[in-house]
Design a protein around this motif. Structure first.
Motif, PDB file in Angstrom:
ATOM      1  N   GLU A 190      -1.025 -19.300  32.102  1.00  0.00           N
ATOM      2  CA  GLU A 190      -1.758 -19.371  31.086  1.00  0.00           C
ATOM      3  C   GLU A 190      -1.079 -18.869  29.746  1.00  0.00           C
ATOM      4  OE1 GLU A 190      -5.681 -17.366  31.146  1.00  0.00           O
ATOM      5  OE2 GLU A 190      -4.910 -16.966  33.459  1.00  0.00           O
ATOM      6  N   SER A 241      -1.092 -17.547  25.531  1.00  0.00           N
ATOM      7  CA  SER A 241      -1.927 -17.113  24.410  1.00  0.00           C
ATOM      8  C   SER A 241      -1.098 -17.393  23.229  1.00  0.00           C
ATOM      9  CB  SER A 241      -1.982 -15.691  24.566  1.00  0.00           C
ATOM     10  OG  SER A 241      -3.425 -15.544  25.354  1.00  0.00           O
ATOM     11  N   MET A 243       0.003 -16.751  19.465  1.00  0.00           N
ATOM     12  CA  MET A 243      -0.317 -15.866  18.324  1.00  0.00           C
ATOM     13  C   MET A 243       0.114 -15.840  16.916  1.00  0.00           C
ATOM     14  SD  MET A 243       0.183 -11.596  19.629  1.00  0.00           S
ATOM     15  CE  MET A 243      -0.731 -10.473  18.664  1.00  0.00           C
ATOM     16  N   GLU A 277      -5.437 -19.651  19.834  1.00  0.00           N
ATOM     17  CA  GLU A 277      -5.791 -20.520  21.125  1.00  0.00           C
ATOM     18  C   GLU A 277      -5.004 -19.955  22.290  1.00  0.00           C
ATOM     19  OE1 GLU A 277      -4.326 -24.481  20.118  1.00  0.00           O
ATOM     20  OE2 GLU A 277      -5.597 -25.213  22.043  1.00  0.00           O
ATOM     21  N   HIS A 278      -5.956 -20.050  23.097  1.00  0.00           N
ATOM     22  CA  HIS A 278      -5.479 -19.609  24.658  1.00  0.00           C
ATOM     23  C   HIS A 278      -5.997 -20.630  25.670  1.00  0.00           C
ATOM     24  CE1 HIS A 278      -5.215 -16.816  28.033  1.00  0.00           C
ATOM     25  NE2 HIS A 278      -6.487 -17.236  28.511  1.00  0.00           N
ATOM     26  N   LEU A 333       2.875 -15.071  25.947  1.00  0.00           N
ATOM     27  CA  LEU A 333       2.561 -14.887  24.646  1.00  0.00           C
ATOM     28  C   LEU A 333       3.514 -15.477  23.573  1.00  0.00           C
ATOM     29  CD1 LEU A 333       0.312 -13.294  23.226  1.00  0.00           C
ATOM     30  CD2 LEU A 333       1.586 -11.087  23.445  1.00  0.00           C
ATOM     31  N   LYS A 363     -14.883 -17.430  16.769  1.00  0.00           N
ATOM     32  CA  LYS A 363     -14.009 -17.699  18.045  1.00  0.00           C
ATOM     33  C   LYS A 363     -15.085 -18.472  18.859  1.00  0.00           C
ATOM     34  CE  LYS A 363     -11.454 -13.640  17.186  1.00  0.00           C
ATOM     35  NZ  LYS A 363     -11.113 -12.277  17.274  1.00  0.00           N
ATOM     36  N   LEU A 393       1.223 -14.629  32.149  1.00  0.00           N
ATOM     37  CA  LEU A 393       0.557 -15.017  30.820  1.00  0.00           C
ATOM     38  C   LEU A 393       1.783 -15.151  29.725  1.00  0.00           C
ATOM     39  CD1 LEU A 393      -2.014 -15.341  29.020  1.00  0.00           C
ATOM     40  CD2 LEU A 393      -1.440 -13.081  28.259  1.00  0.00           C
ATOM     41  N   ILE A 426      -7.257  -8.799  19.099  1.00  0.00           N
ATOM     42  CA  ILE A 426      -6.978  -9.670  20.240  1.00  0.00           C
ATOM     43  C   ILE A 426      -7.711  -9.207  21.645  1.00  0.00           C
ATOM     44  CG2 ILE A 426      -5.093 -10.337  19.152  1.00  0.00           C
ATOM     45  CD1 ILE A 426      -3.459  -8.900  21.545  1.00  0.00           C
ATOM     46  N   ILE A 470      -4.769 -14.016  18.260  1.00  0.00           N
ATOM     47  CA  ILE A 470      -4.780 -15.239  19.368  1.00  0.00           C
ATOM     48  C   ILE A 470      -5.288 -16.287  18.758  1.00  0.00           C
ATOM     49  CG2 ILE A 470      -5.022 -15.817  21.504  1.00  0.00           C
ATOM     50  CD1 ILE A 470      -4.199 -12.942  22.510  1.00  0.00           C
ATOM     51  N   LEU A 518      -7.125 -10.217  25.694  1.00  0.00           N
ATOM     52  CA  LEU A 518      -6.186 -10.833  26.605  1.00  0.00           C
ATOM     53  C   LEU A 518      -6.280 -10.263  27.937  1.00  0.00           C
ATOM     54  CD1 LEU A 518      -2.729 -10.595  25.117  1.00  0.00           C
ATOM     55  CD2 LEU A 518      -2.796 -10.462  27.567  1.00  0.00           C
TER      56      LEU A 518
END
Lengths: 321, 341
Positions: B237, B239, B241, B248-249, B43, B318, B41, B31, B246, B33
């Protein structure tokens, strides 16, 4: 209540009280609560920890003996039944618990767990037929046949909750108390179980009490919602009405506190001061007054009555009611 | 003054495993980040997705006997925590003593369960003061004063510093834990499901408080949660999991309005819609794969309505769909940002 339509009432709870004695005095866990549920419908009971919602569920099944009040199930006052009569009646009244990790016997396999009530109540005497019924129940709740001989520890939370549901269904009940049945599950699994419970209700014509702290789940699942606060019912209405037009200040705060998974959602949050305290020897005043932004003199002197302010919309509040 | 937008936390290519005699659990699988200063952020993911393992790795708190950092680097405010040695192996860049100075000082963590995060035999004032004294040069008197200030800051009367944890309710205990976490003005706050054990009205209070503190002190926040509602409210933002990756972010708008990954969409569809109460829920079928036996292709393929042979044969490539929006899914291997769900 509108008198012209005769409702088919399955459960009629009248002035239910359940007190617990504590070193600091009597704890009024459920304090004079009355409500009715129509056959085939779902009543959601919501509230925060310690508001008495689980105690209501258990008192209705007499898993806890009510301190006073009547519970009329299908025309029969079950508070007057003796132990054996009650045991026989429990076939029709079942419960699903919150924690699928502690409500199953770790030494019993899936099939033994589901079979046990059938055996105990002598419903199906023949072993082969009983096996058939267990397999049928497993299919109903979506448990694969290969899990027949597995133990609870080998299964995830969603599957364990399915066992709990199958076991409750084994007795062909009319009524199930669902006490936080999906709270311990992840959202994707939670949705699976909620859909399953909906399907079973439609198929078997079941009546549910759905106890939860999760307001978005209860809004989706229940026909009517009752809001509890410190042992009292403070508001009850059809789900849509309650969400569109909450009247009690506590309900308003509760609804505004739900984090909504939508970034365009605009809502003024009402942040309450303080926290719920225990209803130990409560004074005869409004129990929400100490945290209520609208509390007036009257609220500090007398307890509001639970009144029908609009058809089917009940509220206990001096100011807004 | 120009705003400092350098990364507060930067995790690159992180792979973490738990090894026991019987099996190897692939908890975190490659991952990346980044949290910029002053940003938060979220998660998000379900049980077993690797969220907490990621947090523990940042603090170097993985269980010593089983936890292994297999690959990757972590830097905190530009200062390496996990780095590569000359042979390319990931190693801790700090000694245990150095890490102790970072934990609770530069980075603080709030755990899910306030009931177990506090020591029952010390007063809350002493517990907060202890954290202050460990990290800052000050007299016991000053530390005690600081503890009192922190309690006031989180809305607890300073006079209650002499109370023990059992004398507080759940929400109050979580405030004490937050007061302790913030006592040394951490630059990064890791909040692991900070309100999951709390009632909704108390949750609202605690979330408001974290928001206020973030504004006031410019703290960066890593918010670990399973609740997309909390993310919508608290984060800049997100992320998402799944099974240690991850998937999608993006910014809040990317994830909520331009959802691209089938798993993220599945999470949204599983939630009851507050505006349309009769809409049937669309759960994600099946279960998360066994992390000790992950499939060779996309880990979500078995539950995905869009899965093809391509997804089962190998890991997806990715892709960045825009400057901010990342997705790890075979549907978008051409890199085009259009809704394919």
């Amino acid at each position: 209540m509108s008198e012209n339509v005769k409702k088919d009432i399955l459960l009629d709870v009248q002035h239910l009280k359940k007190y617990f004695s504590t070193p600091r005095g009597m704890l009024h866990a459920v304090d004079d609560v009355s409500f009715q549920i129509e056959r085939g419908k779902t009543l959601g009971i919501v509230g925060e920890s310690g508001c008495g919602k689980s105690t209501i569920g258990r008192s209705i099944l007499r898993l806890l003996e009510p301190t006073s009040g009547k519970v009329i199930f299908d025309g029969q006052d079950i508070t007057a039944l003796n132990k054996n009569e009650m045991r026989a009646l429990r076939q029709k009244m079942q419960i699903i618990f919150q924690d699928p990790f502690s409500s199953l016997d770790p030494r019993m396999t899936v099939s033994q767990t589901i079979e046990e009530p059938l055996k105990l109540h002598g419903i199906i005497k023949d072993k082969k037929q009983r096996e058939q019924r267990v397999l049928q129940l497993m299919e109903t709740v979506g448990l694969a046949e290969r899990l027949y001989d597995t133990y609870p520890h080998e299964l995830d939370g969603g599957r364990r909750q399915r066992i709990g549901i199958a076991r409750a269904l084994a007795m062909k009940p009319k009524f199930i108390v669902c006490d936080e049945p999906v709270s311990a599950l992840d959202v994707s699994i939670q949705a699976q179980i909620l859909n399953l419970m909906e399907d079973i209700q439609a198929k078997e014509g079941l009546t549910y009490i759905f106890i939860t702290h999760d307001l978005s789940v209860v809004n989706h699942f229940a026909d009517d919602i009752a809001v509890m606060y410190m042992g009292r019912m403070v508001e009850k209405a059809p789900s849509e009405k309650l969400f569109e037009n909450p009247i009690h200040p506590y309900t308003q705060a509760l609804l505004s506190a739900i984090p909504v998974p939508d970034i365009h959602h605009q809502m003024k949050r009402i942040v309450l001061k303080g926290e719920v305290t225990s209803p130990i020897e409560p004074k005869p005043i409004c129990r929400f007054a100490a945290r209520c932004p609208y509390a007036c003199d009257q609220c500090m002197h007398s307890e509001p009555e639970f009144k029908e302010v609009e058809p089917d919309h009940w509220v206990a509040c001096h100011v807004k009611g | 003054m120009e705003k400092d937008t350098r990364p507060m936390l930067e995790i690159k290519d992180l792979v973490v495993e738990y090894r026991t005699e019987e099996e190897t659990v692939q908890a975190v699988n490659d991952i990346n980040l980044t949290i910029r200063k002053g940003k938060s952020l979220g998660l998000v993911g379900e049980t077993g997705a690797g969220k907490t393992t990621t947090a523990l790795t940042i603090l170097n708190l993985l269980p010593e006997t089983t936890g292994r950092i297999v690959d990757g680097t972590i830097a905190l405010d530009g200062d390496p925590i996990i780095t590569k040695d000359s042979s390319g192996k990931s190693v801790a860049a700090k000694t245990d003593v150095e890490m102790q100075k970072i934990r609770g000082n530069k980075v603080a963590m709030i755990f899910q369960d306030p009931m177990t995060a506090l020591n029952p035999i010390f007063t809350v004032g002493d517990q907060i003061a202890e954290a202050v004294q460990l990290h800052q040069k000050c007299t016991p008197k000053e530390a005690e004063k600081r503890a009192e200030e922190m309690l006031e800051l989180v809305g607890i009367p300073g006079s209650r510093k002499t109370d023990y944890p059992h004398q507080f309710s759940g929400g109050m205990k979580q405030r004490v834990v937050i007061a302790m976490a913030l006592a040394c003005n951490p630059a990064l706050l890791i909040a692991d499901e900070p309100t999951t054990a709390l009632d909704v009205t108390v949750q609202a209070q605690v979330l408001e408080m974290i928001k206020e503190l973030k504004e006031k002190f410019g703290t960066s926040v890593l918010m670990i949660t399973h609740d997309l509602g909390i993310i919508a409210e608290m984060c800049d933002e997100v992320s998402v999991m799944y099974a240690g990756s991850i998937v999608e972010h993006g910014t809040l708008e990317d994830i909520f309005d331009r959802t691209r990954h089938p798993y993220t969409r599945g999470l949204f569809n599983s939630l009851p819609n507050i505006k349309d109460r009769t809409a049937r829920l669309k759960p994600i079928r099946g279960l998360m794969p066994d992390p000790s036996n992950l499939p060779k292709g996309c880990a979500f393929a078995d539950r995905c309505d869009y899965a093809t042979d391509r997804c089962r044969e190998g890991k997806p490539t990715k892709r960045m769909l825009s400057d901010t929006h990342f997705v790890d899914c075979c549907l978008y291997e051409d890199g085009k940002d259009e809704d394919r769900l």
